[in-house]
Every structure is written in structure tokens, then in C-alpha cells.
Enzyme design. Structure first.
Site, PDB file in Angstrom:
ATOM      1  N   ARG A 223       0.853  -1.191   0.000  1.00 56.69           N
ATOM      2  CA  ARG A 223       0.000   0.000   0.000  1.00 56.69           C
ATOM      3  C   ARG A 223       0.889   1.241   0.000  1.00 56.69           C
ATOM      4  O   ARG A 223       0.813   2.062   0.918  1.00 56.69           O
ATOM      5  CB  ARG A 223      -0.933   0.008   1.208  1.00 56.69           C
ATOM      6  N   GLN A 251       6.892  -4.887   4.419  1.00 60.47           N
ATOM      7  CA  GLN A 251       6.795  -6.334   4.262  1.00 60.47           C
ATOM      8  C   GLN A 251       6.268  -6.738   2.884  1.00 60.47           C
ATOM      9  O   GLN A 251       5.938  -7.908   2.673  1.00 60.47           O
ATOM     10  CB  GLN A 251       5.882  -6.920   5.352  1.00 60.47           C
ATOM     11  N   ASN A 280       7.312 -11.003   5.024  1.00 63.85           N
ATOM     12  CA  ASN A 280       5.922 -10.819   5.441  1.00 63.85           C
ATOM     13  C   ASN A 280       5.638 -11.672   6.674  1.00 63.85           C
ATOM     14  O   ASN A 280       5.377 -12.872   6.579  1.00 63.85           O
ATOM     15  CB  ASN A 280       4.972 -11.191   4.302  1.00 63.85           C
ATOM     16  N   ASP A 419      -3.826  -7.804  18.942  1.00 69.35           N
ATOM     17  CA  ASP A 419      -4.133  -6.611  19.728  1.00 69.35           C
ATOM     18  C   ASP A 419      -5.022  -6.923  20.932  1.00 69.35           C
ATOM     19  O   ASP A 419      -4.787  -6.424  22.038  1.00 69.35           O
ATOM     20  CB  ASP A 419      -4.777  -5.534  18.852  1.00 69.35           C
ATOM     21  N   HIS A 443     -10.652   4.341   8.623  1.00 69.05           N
ATOM     22  CA  HIS A 443     -10.148   3.044   8.171  1.00 69.05           C
ATOM     23  C   HIS A 443     -11.246   2.328   7.401  1.00 69.05           C
ATOM     24  O   HIS A 443     -12.436   2.570   7.615  1.00 69.05           O
ATOM     25  CB  HIS A 443      -9.727   2.226   9.398  1.00 69.05           C
TER      26      HIS A 443
END
Length: 689
Positions: A223, A251, A280, A419, A443
Site C-alpha cells: 500500500r 513487508q 511478510n 491486539d 479506516h
């Protein structure tokens, strides 16, 4: 108490001292009035509100169960919008807003109201001062507060008697134990008004005078433009004093350094930017690298996890750092997530892990996908109760370095649950997480993803089980094993054999034990993708016409649609009959032609179970897949599903002991250093760009 002066209050972010400051304390800026940088009209409701606060929600209690929420939902979600819009030209700067004659504007909004209850509960701050600088004779500034139940009260007001004035309001935090906000409204005089700025300040102990610094850790993969634009946002002047290092864990193959937007980002950040190239290793591997570098470097107070595909409100970084600085104890400070495609829509106001099911979810007394353009903050009663959470997503999450040093780094699980597991681990160690209003990013919403049935289903299931083994308070994981079995049967009945096989593989890998996780971090994704290719339901087709047309021997009974939402009784009957139906012979025509074509929204198991084959579209709207019933595969998978779930029920206590004993080792900096050796070692300097 209100005072007015002809001069403006300071807008500096740095702490300062004055003669009026009590001995041993300093003045710190907690929050300032901000306006949208890009003047995007879609986000105006998050900064300034033109609508009246309709408090009809005061008549309705929001219960802690689904039935109570359903009863109130229609009223709670009634729109407060009248369609009036703020004109972009009224925004004069990052902090200044122009009002038309007699216009009423409220700053009781997501980014400009003051979340008093969060400061009251988690920080050393006991009182705040609000200073509002207004010009325009006859203009009125009114301060309000709300309580946890959503009721609002007028606190104080001031009137501009000359051309301009600075109004200072002394506001205690004592009444905000369970919830509540402060905010201010401005009514312009006959000649209009200008709100030059507003600051919320507090007297804090002298040892809290200096603000902390932050290492921002961004994991990126293919990205480049998105990530480069984000870096440029973080390089803005207002954030600069708070930055130690911005680390990008590269990555992918499409490098951020090759984006056309990267030179601007590099110029803005200078030597504070580091791009670390590695294989990655997923989100957990990327974030763990940033956490490791931050801990080993030891110069920043915090490490902030941030996704690469977000649009950031830079002021949120400053607010998160400030809140962390003044917290009573080291505290994880998370940001909220707004919908990138519907920018006034909040995706979730706080998340928990339900302990019996062991599943992440929005709090039962909260809502997801809340649109502030339709229902403003002041009249959304449920938003005024403080939202206590178990974790915050790493799309934006500030972690004190001392917490990383004590509880360890990310769990090595590639993606999913890293997370939430970290939040639970920190909570067990006495470090709370606060999802802090006023700190946020935009997002891509989870609703536009298909990660429950695609390759990510492996990581969803494996990592959920691992997190439950580590943190479930129940001897055998509560409802975890039973729910896993139910979901497996649902996927089998839905003809999603690739998903069922991946979930089975996930459970087998959990049984291999915790010490296998690091070794397969760099290889598991390729194995999962190669494994999926053999299943027809995993082979996505972009052009629907590449698949056969729909044909069936018999038309629908009485012309009725097959698509329906069954009653509770109908759902139970369908669930009971579904396994039996899978054993019937497949209709011959379904081997060559799909019997139906289902949009993603209609592809629930109780609809799919009716067909021997169907074309099903994916949630992202970009492709379709052909689902086809296979009785032999169903029987084999069902047998293995029963066997492995019996084993998990039997061995859960011993597995939990193994994973809990290994947690400190597999999340340690030393374990992660070994995993990163192929990209650090002697070539480490070459990996920094």
C-alpha cells in the site's frame, strides 16, 4: 466561575507556569479546538454541530441485553439532522471558525467536546479551565455538561461586550464518576462572530510538566501511496515535538519508498523516519518489530501502533500522548475508528472480549456504525456513559514503553487477536486500556471484508483459541469449544468446505503447542493459500459470466422466494435438519449448473443449506464463487470435526497450562530477535532506508 479578559489565551502545546499556578504545579494544555484540515464537508459533524440537541433519548433506558436494545433502537437512532450545513469558507484556519450573524454553533462534538469522565477516571487531573477566544459584539459563549445518563445542564455563560474577549471557565471533574462531557456553544451577535480558538488546560504536578515522545510503528504491505500519505500527515509541524521515530515495517513488494508521495513524507519527517525491510510476518510480526526497536532504543515514552491504510487526525496523536502523560498509572491509550467511506460514521466506541464466548464485540450498552451526521453527540445518550474496554485495535493504539518491557511484545500469530490478546495480558498485569474520545483514524470498515470465510479464517480461529487458552477464566474455555463446533457445522452446511478445512487445520496447529508459532510465522500464509486452492468454493471469479447460468429442475414452491430470515423456531428446525440434508444424493443438474445466485448479504447458512450448488458473491463486491455440495467430503469433515472438538474439551486444561507457561518466552524481545535475524544480523544497516 467565569472571567473575561481582552487578550487571547495561549495556543502553545508546551506546558507553562504563571503566577496564579499553585506551588508545585504547572499548566498543561489538554485539548484545543480544532477544525478539519482538508475542509471535507463529510467530517464537519465531527468538529462543529449546527443542529439542536434533541434529548428525546432521555425517556429511554438502554438495557444490557439484545431485547432491550432492539426495543429502543428505532428511537435511539432517530436523526437529529435538519440538513443544514456549515459552509467551508467559515473555516478560517486549523483553530478559527467564522459565524454568520445570529448563527448558533455547538462544539459539543466528537473532536471538540471534552471527555470529562475519562480524565476523571484515569488521570491525575481534578479540575480544568476552558478558555474561549471570541470576537463579535454581543456574541454569547455558553458552557454545558452532561451526566452519564445523557442529561445536559447549563454550567455558565459569557457575553462579548466589546469587539472581542477571552472567556475562562473553571470546571471541576468531580461529578463525572460514571460518564459525562463538557462542551461549549457560541451564538454570534448581530454582526457575526469569530471563534479564534479554545483551550482546555489543567494544573498538574510539576513532574508531569514535560510531554512524552512517541515511536510510531506502521506495518505496511503493498500500500505504498496510502502509507506515504499517512507519513506526510504525521510529519506536520504540530505533531513534530511529540515524535521520536516513525518506523515503517516494509513487508511487501510494492515499496512505500517508491511511491510518488514518499519524497514529501521523507522531507517532512527527515531523520525521524526509518523504513525497515523484512519478510511478510503479518501484522503481529510487523508491530513486534516496531515494539522491539522501540524497547531496545529506549528513547521514546510510548510506541504507537498504526495501520498503513488509514487517514489520521494528527491532533489525536498529541491528545493520546497527553492523556498517557497524565494517567495515574501506565495506560494503553487507543484511538477510535471511523469509516473511511462514510467519514462521519463511528465504527465502534469501545470493545470487550466476552469471557464466556471469548469473542470480541462492541459493549452491550453501546452501538457500532454510529453516524454522527445523523445523530449528534449531545443527543446520543449512550455515548455519555464512559465506555470501559478490554483492548483497542492496533489501527491506532499508544502503548507505554514500560508496559512493553514488563508484559512482552506481540503474540507471534501473524494476524488477528494480537491486539486483543495484548490488551488482556496488559490488563492482567494491572495496565488498563482506554479507548479515548478525540483520538481517531479513518479506516476501511470490517463490514466490507470477507475475512470470516477466506484465508484469514485460519488465523481467526487458531488465534482465538490461543487467546482463550491464555486468558479464559473458565476451566474449559467457557462456551469456546462448543461454539467452535457449532460454527464448523454451519460452514459445512453452507458448502464452505475450504473454510471448514482451514478451521480444522487451525485446531490441529494449536495442539502442536506454543513453541511452534515463531517458526511458522513466515511460512504459514503460503501454506494456507496453497491448501485452499484445491477447493472450488475458494476459487474466486471476477466475471460472473465465467460461471454457468442458474438452472434447476423444479421452480420455487408457489413462486415463493427461497431467500428469507426464518423465525427463531424456523432457525432451530433448519439447524436440526441441515446435517441430515447433507447426506442426501446430489441432484444431477446441480453438478453442471448452480441452482441459485445469492448476494453476499443473503448468503447466510439457513439460505445456503437449501441448495446443492449456488453462485455466491463476496462481501467486497469484487468477485463470486461457486459453492457445490459434496456428501463424501461432508461426512469425512464431520467425523474429524467431532473427534477434534472432543479432544479439545478433554485436553483444554493441560493445553491452557502449556500456553500460559510459554507466554513470557514467546513474547519476549529475545524470542522476537531470533525471528528477525534473517533481516537484521550483519545486513541490518542495509535494511534501513
Amino acid at each position: 466561575m467565569t472571567t473575561t479578559t481582552p487578550t487571547s489565551a495561549s495556543t502553545s502545546s508546551a506546558p507553562s507556569t504563571t503566577d496564579a499556578v499553585p506551588a508545585g504545579t504547572v499548566t498543561r494544555l489538554l485539548q484545543r479546538q480544532i477544525l478539519p484540515i482538508d475542509r471535507d464537508t463529510d467530517v464537519f459533524p465531527l468538529y462543529v454541530d449546527l443542529e439542536e440537541a434533541r434529548l428525546d433519548t432521555d425517556r429511554h433506558e438502554v438495557g444490557g441485553n439484545k431485547s432491550a436494545k432492539d426495543l429502543n433502537n428505532a428511537v435511539i437512532r432517530q436523526s437529529t439532522s435538519t440538513g443544514r450545513k456549515l459552509h467551508p469558507d467559515q473555516i478560517r484556519s486549523r483553530t478559527e471558525l467564522q459565524l454568520e450573524p445570529s448563527q448558533l454553533l455547538s462544539f459539543g462534538t466528537y473532536f471538540n467536546a471534552f471527555p470529562a469522565s475519562y480524565w476523571r477516571r484515569h488521570t491525575v487531573v481534578t479540575d480544568v479551565e476552558l478558555t474561549v477566544r471570541v470576537s463579535g459584539a454581543g456574541s454569547v459563549v455558553t458552557v454545558y455538561k452532561s451526566m452519564a445518563r445523557g442529561h445536559s445542564q447549563r454550567v455558565d455563560a459569557g457575553v462579548v461586550e466589546g469587539d472581542s474577549g477571552a472567556f475562562t471557565f473553571s470546571l471541576p471533574l468531580k461529578p463525572f464518576v460514571d460518564g459525562g462531557w463538557y462542551w461549549y456553544d457560541v451564538v454570534a451577535g448581530d454582526d457575526g462572530a469569530s471563534v479564534a480558538g479554545a483551550e482546555w488546560t489543567a494544573q498538574v504536578p510539576a513532574d508531569r510538566a514535560e510531554h512524552g515522545t512517541v515511536d510510531i510503528c506502521i506495518t505496511t504491505m503493498n500500500r505504498p501511496d496510502f502509507c506515504a500519505k499517512l507519513l506526510a500527515q504525521l510529519g506536520e509541524d504540530e505533531v513534530a515535538p511529540y515524535l521520536d521515530t516513525v518506523m515503517v515495517m516494509e513487508q511487501g513488494k510494492d515499496l512505500v519508498s517508491e511511491s510518488e508521495f514518499f519524497p514529501a513524507a521523507q522531507a517532512a519527517l527527515g531523520d525521524r523516519l526509518r523504513v525497515l525491510v523484512q519478510g511478510n510476518l503479518g501484522g503481529s510480526g510487523g508491530y513486534a518489530r516496531g515494539q522491539l526497536e522501540s524497547v531496545r532504543k529506549g528513547t521514546a515514552t510510548y510506541a504507537l501502533m498504526m495501520d498503513d491504510d488509514v487517514v489520521c487526525e494528527p491532533e489525536g496523536v498529541i491528545r493520546a500522548v497527553t492523556f498517557g502523560d497524565l494517567a495515574k498509572r501506565p495506560t494503553i491509550v487507543g484511538g477510535h475508528m471511523f469509516n473511511l467511506y462514510s467519514r462521519s460514521q463511528l465504527h465502534s466506541f469501545g470493545e470487550i472480549v466476552q469471557p464466556w464466548r471469548f469473542w470480541w464485540q462492541t459493549r452491550l450498552d453501546g452501538y457500532s456504525q454510529w453516524d454522527f451526521a445523523a445523530r449528534n453527540l449531545r443527543s446520543s445518550r449512550w455515548l455519555h456513559k464512559r465506555a470501559d474496554v478490554d483492548f483497542n485495535g492496533w489501527f491506532m493504539c499508544l502503548i507505554p514503553r514500560v508496559v512493553l518491557e514488563e508484559v512482552g511484545l506481540s503474540l507471534p500469530v501473524f494476524i488477528k487477536w494480537d491486539d486483543s490478546e495484548f490488551g488482556l495480558r496488559a490488563k492482567d498485569a494491572g495496565y488498563p486500556t482506554v479507548s479515548f474520545p478525540g483520538a481517531a483514524v479513518w479506516h476501511i470498515p470490517w463490514t466490507d471484508k470477507n475475512d470470516g470465510v477466506d484465508w484469514q479464517s485460519y488465523f481467526h480461529h487458531r488465534n482465538r483459541i490461543i487467546a482463550a487458552l491464555l486468558h479464559s477464566p473458565y476451566e474449559r474455555g467457557g462456551r469456546m469449544v462448543r461454539e467452535s463446533f457449532n460454527h464448523q457445522v454451519k460452514h459445512l452446511a453452507s458448502l464452505q468446505y475450504s473454510t471448514a478445512e482451514l478451521r480444522h487445520l487451525a485446531m490441529e496447529d494449536v495442539l502442536r503447542g506454543p513453541h511452534a508459532l515463531h517458526g511458522e510465522l513466515a511460512t504459514k500464509l503460503a501454506e494456507v493459500n496453497a491448501f485452499r486452492k484445491q477447493f472450488i468454493d475458494a476459487q474466486l471469479v471476477e466475471d460472473r459470466d465465467d460461471l454457468p447460468p442458474v438452472r434447476r429442475n423444479k421452480p420455487p414452491k408457489k413462486g415463493k422466494s427461497d431467500i428469507e430470515i426464518p423465525s427463531r423456531l424456523g432457525t432451530l428446525v433448519a439447524a436440526g435438519l441441515a446435517p441430515l440434508r447433507q447426506l442426501r444424493p446430489v441432484r444431477e443438474m446441480s453438478r453442471h449448473y448452480p441452482e441459485a445466485e445469492l448476494p453476499a448479504m443473503d448468503s447466510a447458512w439457513y439460505n445456503l443449506v437449501k441448495y446443492d450448488s449456488a453462485v455466491v458473491s463476496m462481501n467486497d463486491g469484487a468477485s463470486v464463487a461457486l459453492y457445490r455440495r459434496d456428501p463424501a467430503r461432508y461426512r469425512d469433515l464431520m467425523k474429524r470435526t467431532i473427534d477434534i472438538h472432543r479432544r479439545f474439551h478433554r485436553e483444554w486444561p493441560e493445553l491452557a497450562r502449556q500456553y500460559r507457561e510459554a507466554l513470557g518466552d514467546i513474547t519476549s524481545p529475545e524470542a522476537w530477535e531470533k525471528t528477525f535475524e534473517p533481516w537484521t544480523g550483519d545486513e541490518r544497516a542495509d535494511g534501513d532506508q
